[in-house]
Design a protein around this motif. Structure first.
Motif, mmCIF file in Angstrom:
data_model
loop_
_atom_site.group_PDB
_atom_site.id
_atom_site.type_symbol
_atom_site.label_atom_id
_atom_site.label_comp_id
_atom_site.label_asym_id
_atom_site.label_seq_id
_atom_site.Cartn_x
_atom_site.Cartn_y
_atom_site.Cartn_z
ATOM 1 N N UNK A 95 -0.131 -2.853 9.504
ATOM 2 C CA UNK A 95 -0.035 -1.528 8.914
ATOM 3 C C UNK A 95 0.253 -0.674 7.593
ATOM 4 N N UNK A 96 1.946 -0.346 7.821
ATOM 5 C CA UNK A 96 1.717 0.926 7.210
ATOM 6 C C UNK A 96 1.596 0.120 4.828
ATOM 7 N N UNK A 97 2.036 -1.541 5.107
ATOM 8 C CA UNK A 97 1.902 -1.852 3.918
ATOM 9 C C UNK A 97 0.286 -1.622 3.221
ATOM 10 N N UNK A 98 -0.524 -2.206 4.542
ATOM 11 C CA UNK A 98 -2.375 -2.604 4.294
ATOM 12 C C UNK A 98 -2.234 -1.140 3.394
ATOM 13 N N UNK A 99 -2.297 0.339 4.427
ATOM 14 C CA UNK A 99 -2.450 1.519 4.430
ATOM 15 C C UNK A 99 -1.936 1.937 2.547
ATOM 16 N N UNK A 100 -0.191 1.656 2.241
ATOM 17 C CA UNK A 100 -0.015 1.671 1.317
ATOM 18 C C UNK A 100 -0.928 1.268 -0.149
ATOM 19 N N UNK A 101 -1.406 -0.225 -0.139
ATOM 20 C CA UNK A 101 -2.284 -1.324 -0.388
ATOM 21 C C UNK A 101 -3.366 -0.683 -0.991
ATOM 22 N N UNK A 102 -4.641 0.169 0.179
ATOM 23 C CA UNK A 102 -5.534 0.886 1.111
ATOM 24 C C UNK A 102 -5.648 2.136 -0.134
ATOM 25 N N UNK A 103 -4.884 2.821 -0.241
ATOM 26 C CA UNK A 103 -4.771 4.158 -0.263
ATOM 27 C C UNK A 103 -3.488 4.391 -1.396
ATOM 28 N N UNK A 104 -3.480 3.113 -2.352
ATOM 29 C CA UNK A 104 -2.368 2.875 -3.531
ATOM 30 C C UNK A 104 -3.234 3.400 -4.621
ATOM 31 N N UNK A 105 -3.369 4.034 -5.994
ATOM 32 C CA UNK A 105 -4.160 5.311 -6.906
ATOM 33 C C UNK A 105 -4.881 4.250 -7.056
ATOM 34 N N UNK A 106 -4.884 2.850 -7.831
ATOM 35 C CA UNK A 106 -5.546 2.140 -8.715
ATOM 36 C C UNK A 106 -6.536 1.655 -8.129
#
Length: 506
Positions: A95-106
């Motif tokens: 979950x944490x890494x998926x959110x890192x991906x989904x809300x990464x800037x680019x």
């Protein structure tokens, strides 16, 4: 998906406006929507746009493409979650890494815009899911998803070594199949992709031969794309990886303050303080055993190899090819995320240890900061000066206004798209008599004619052009964008002195 759709960007990616114009100017699904760099994206966009219009929602094609990409971007996060859940065996980290991906800037920025990258990455993620160690090898299905990714953007081609290595690892217990499965994949993917592209070339050009195909397939390739300045390329590469995760500017939030924004700023400050505190508190407990853990775990070793191949191939190519284009790095962003997860889960006991929540705090800091200083500001037209100027000119240009341009560029495309009642024509100053006659016809109709910046520059480059501008341009009507980052201007032109015509617009 709800967050993506709630804040679509107004800082449009330049190609997105081109896609939207092509879709709106097409009455039916036809070969004009085939583009060699992103073969099926405009066609898919046209279908989605038509469906939305058919159910009674009145919007522009660029908005339909943004909705489509928002949904596809969210679906990509779902696929990545399942990859992370299977690879790391931790729902918390997945979950944490998926959110890192989904809300990464680019990624977040492009998931709210019109572009072909998001759909292509979705199919790459689907391919990687099929390649996960421990799964039964499915070479034909991987060939299908890989070919689909190529049909949405050519840059997906560099995933090919990942697919070959992945199938080779999956087929290890199958002896002879270890060679045959990668071979089946390669042949199927090649035949399928080349057949699709050859067929599309025939539909687009009406010819079917190798020379025509090669010209068509490379027709939009930039001749200046490769850069061989090692130091500058290194700086661009470093900057690109920072911008993958963090983007925007602090001053973009000016003028947009409200209670919700203030609350988020407080939450951001609190998250930063908590993150710094937890890092300092646990600094001596840093776990650096992940290389040894990787070497002792076949699953972890295979995953690390696959992700390393994925990242390395793109890193090498993008080090030399347009290294300043951060958005090309979206094609290997999932591999970076998974490699990070492998580092965090240094061994099988990592999941049993007390959580320090540093990752969650980092994701919160990144997500809130990207929202405040990138996504939220650019959801407002006034934060993108060219768009604000284009909308302002709608009040100046009545229906039928003729705008002459010297060369096609992204600014022209933006202004034409958001002023659909105007008529844009290339400037042909070599035939001054014809131009003078056109101007007279325009003003006899009670309309106006204007020059944009590239046409003004073209005329100003010669004495004859400057003389023509002096006698035809109405400097009092000049409109310019007062922003040092952009050079956009327009000036009204009228027939020359002595022309018997009505020179005031109706």
């Amino acid at each position: 998906a709800a967050i993506y759709l709630a804040f679509p960007t107004k800082n449009y990616y330049w190609d997105g406006i081109t896609y939207a114009r092509a879709i709106e100017h097409t009455a039916t699904l036809n070969p004009t929507l085939l583009h060699p760099n992103h073969l099926f994206y405009e066609g898919l966009g046209y279908i989605f746009y038509s469906l939305i219009r058919r159910i009674g929602i009145d919007l522009r094609a660029v908005q339909a493409l943004q909705i489509m990409n928002g949904l596809v971007g969210a679906l990509s996060a779902v696929v990545l979650f399942h990859i992370l859940r299977r690879a790391l065996r931790s729902a918390y980290l997945a979950v944490a890494l998926t959110l890192l991906f989904a809300f990464s800037a680019t990624w977040w920025r492009f998931a709210t815009d019109a572009n072909a990258y998001i759909v292509s990455v979705l199919f790459l993620l689907s391919s990687f899911y099929l390649l996960l160690p421990g799964r039964n090898p499915r070479p034909l299905l991987v060939a299908l998803t890989f070919s689909a990714s190529l049909c949405f953007h050519q840059l997906a081609v560099f995933f090919y070594p990942v697919a070959v290595v992945g199938l080779w690892l999956q087929s290890a217990p199958l002896k002879r199949r270890r060679i045959l499965n990668p071979l089946y994949f390669s042949v199927t993917a090649c035949v399928l992709t080349v057949s699709i592209y050859f067929g599309s070339c025939y539909l687009a050009t009406g010819a079917l031969n190798v020379s025509t195909f090669m010209r068509w397939i490379t027709s939009y390739t930039r001749s200046d794309g490769f850069k061989f300045d090692a130091w500058r390329n290194l700086l661009f590469s470093f900057r690109g990886h920072v911008r993958l995760f963090f983007g925007g500017r602090f001053n973009l939030i000016q003028g947009l303050f409200n209670p919700f924004v203030v609350l988020l700023l407080i939450a951001l400050a609190a998250a930063v303080c908590m993150f710094v505190f937890t890092v300092i508190r646990n600094f001596k407990q840093a776990d650096l055993r992940w290389p040894q853990a990787r070497s002792g775990d076949p699953l972890r070793r295979s995953l690390a190899l696959l992700c390393s191949v994925w990242v390395s191939v793109y890193l090498v190519f993008l080090f030399f090819w347009l290294p300043h284009n951060t958005f090309y790095r979206l094609f290997y962003l999932p591999a970076l995320i998974l490699l990070g997860g492998l580092v965090i889960t240094s061994d099988e006991k990592a999941e049993q240890r007390p959580r320090k929540y540093r990752l969650v705090l980092l994701v919160a800091i990144m997500g809130i900061a990207n929202f405040l200083f990138l996504i939220f500001p650019f959801a407002h037209a006034q934060k993108y000066p060219p768009l604000s100027f284009a909308l302002e000119m709608k009040q100046v240009w009545p229906q039928g206004t003729v705008v002459y341009y010297g060369s096609a560029n992204t600014d022209n495309s933006l202004f034409e798209y958001f002023n659909p009642a105007t008529i844009w024509k290339p400037l042909s100053f070599s035939k001054t008599g014809a131009l003078e006659s056109e101007l007279q016809d325009v003003y006899r109709s009670g309309l106006t004619a204007w020059l944009e910046a590239s046409a003004i520059d073209q005329l100003s480059a010669t004495p004859a052009g400057r003389a023509w501008l002096s006698s035809h341009a109405k400097e009092a009507s000049r409109r310019e964008l007062n922003d040092p980052a952009f050079r956009i201007s327009f000036v009204q032109v009228v027939p020359g002195a002595g022309a018997e015509t009505r020179t005031e617009p109706r």
